[in-house]
Design an enzyme around this catalytic site. Structure first.
Site, short mmCIF file in Angstrom:
data_model
loop_
_atom_site.label_atom_id
_atom_site.label_comp_id
_atom_site.label_asym_id
_atom_site.label_seq_id
_atom_site.Cartn_x
_atom_site.Cartn_y
_atom_site.Cartn_z
N HIS A 181 -4.51 -0.61 -5.62
CA HIS A 181 -5.83 -0.99 -6.15
C HIS A 181 -5.90 -0.79 -7.67
CE1 HIS A 181 -7.07 -0.84 -1.92
NE2 HIS A 181 -8.25 -1.34 -2.26
N CYS B 291 0.86 -1.18 0.00
CA CYS B 291 0.00 0.00 0.00
C CYS B 291 0.90 1.24 0.00
CB CYS B 291 -0.86 -0.02 1.26
SG CYS B 291 -1.92 1.42 1.45
N CYS C 189 -1.25 3.50 -6.64
CA CYS C 189 -2.03 2.88 -5.56
C CYS C 189 -2.23 1.43 -5.99
CB CYS C 189 -3.36 3.60 -5.42
SG CYS C 189 -4.61 2.72 -4.45
N1 DGL Z 1 -4.02 0.47 -1.89
C1 DGL Z 1 -3.63 1.66 -1.27
C2 DGL Z 1 -2.44 2.35 -1.85
O1 DGL Z 1 -1.62 1.72 -2.47
C3 DGL Z 1 -4.52 2.45 -0.39
C4 DGL Z 1 -5.82 2.85 -0.93
C5 DGL Z 1 -6.71 3.45 0.13
O2 DGL Z 1 -7.09 2.72 1.03
O3 DGL Z 1 -7.00 4.64 0.04
O4 DGL Z 1 -2.28 3.52 -1.68
#
Ligand code: DGL
Length: 272
Positions: free
Chosen positions: A187, A75, A185
């Site tokens: 995601h 993350c 990110c």
């Molecule tokens: N997957 C996350 C990242 O790489 C965090 C996303 C979130 O929870 O806002 O930043």
């Protein structure tokens, strides 16, 4: 190929870190992997660094109790907020991740790079330091992407809402002349097919998942005990999945993103 068969833990605010776990599984086929999706607290992108650090410390305690020998913060937002604190508290290898500015700067031909990331990442001192170190003469344009994380958490990877948001978030970057977009990110790689459709084939998309998996392997080779019987290849490793939220929804989404049916346990109540 490494035959490391110890336990590696990976966590994220939610299911996004599975995009990193896929690369880790490919690099370390015999490792035992534990994944925690902190979905009761997602998104991290709009939380304070203090809150994210507290969650990261708590989840890491759980993961170490489960036998983790190294932790990957899958993350960007949690790395920016909590990597320093985790390393001060725990002595095992902790691998974080950050937007792929260095490779993007090397890839751009127009001299303009766009960064898609959470507000938390873009506002962090760590991101400012990254630009200071690697941007050089390249112009970096940034775009916070509220709501993209929620869309991936719902598993809605090709829907109309996802397309509209991606169009809205990428338009200013493309208008600035960016030919390279950083998926900052974990995601977002799950939205890469849709992002590709929206921005077209000419734009380079970069993310950090593979680089993180390779860095983890390098750290394991250097810092963790290696198998002594070189002839005996250990069996393929397994995966254990946990969520801090309600597991029924998590099973559906995580099975979709991991591309095979998975079992998901709920974290013990003290860790939720
Ligand atoms: N997957 C996350 C990242 O790489 C965090 C996303 C979130 O929870 O806002 O930043």
């Amino acid at each position: 190929m490494t035959s490391f068969s110890g336990t590696i833990a990976v966590f994220d605010s939610g299911v996004g870190g599975l995009s990193v776990l896929q690369h880790i599984r490919a690099e370390l086929p015999t490792a035992r992997l534990i994944y925690v999706a902190d979905s009761a607290h997602v998104p991290y992108g709009d939380k304070s660094p203090v809150y994210i650090e507290a969650r990261s410390l708590l989840l890491s305690r759980f993961l170490i109790e489960q036998g983790a020998e190294a932790i990957v913060i899958a993350c960007n937002t949690a790395t920016a907020a909590a990597a320093g604190g985790l390393r001060r508290h725990y002595s095992l290898p902790i691998i974080g991740m950050e937007p792929a500015v260095k490779p993007a700067v090397a890839a751009t031909k127009t001299g303009v790079v766009g960064v898609l990331a959470t507000i938390g990442t873009l506002e962090s001192a760590r991101f400012a330091a990254l630009l200071e170190k690697y941007a050089g003469n390249v112009k970096i344009v940034t775009q916070g992407c509220p709501r993209l994380v929620e869309i991936v958490e719902r598993g809605d990877l090709l829907g109309a809402e996802a397309r509209q948001l991606i169009e809205r978030y990428t338009a200013p970057l493309l208008a600035s002349g960016a030919d390279t977009l950083i998926l900052g990110c974990t995601h977002y790689p799950f939205l890469a097919p849709l992002i590709r459709e929206v921005v077209g084939a000419e734009i380079t998309l970069v993310d950090t998942g593979l680089a993180v998996a390779r860095e983890l392997k390098r750290r394991i080779d250097l810092e963790l005990p290696q198998p002594t019987d070189l002839d005996a290849m250990p069996p393929l490793g397994d995966e254990r999945f946990y969520t801090s939220s309600e597991p029924t929804q998590a099973v559906r989404i995580m099975s979709k993103l991991w591309a095979t049916g998975v079992t998901v346990e709920q974290l013990p109540v003290v860790y939720r």
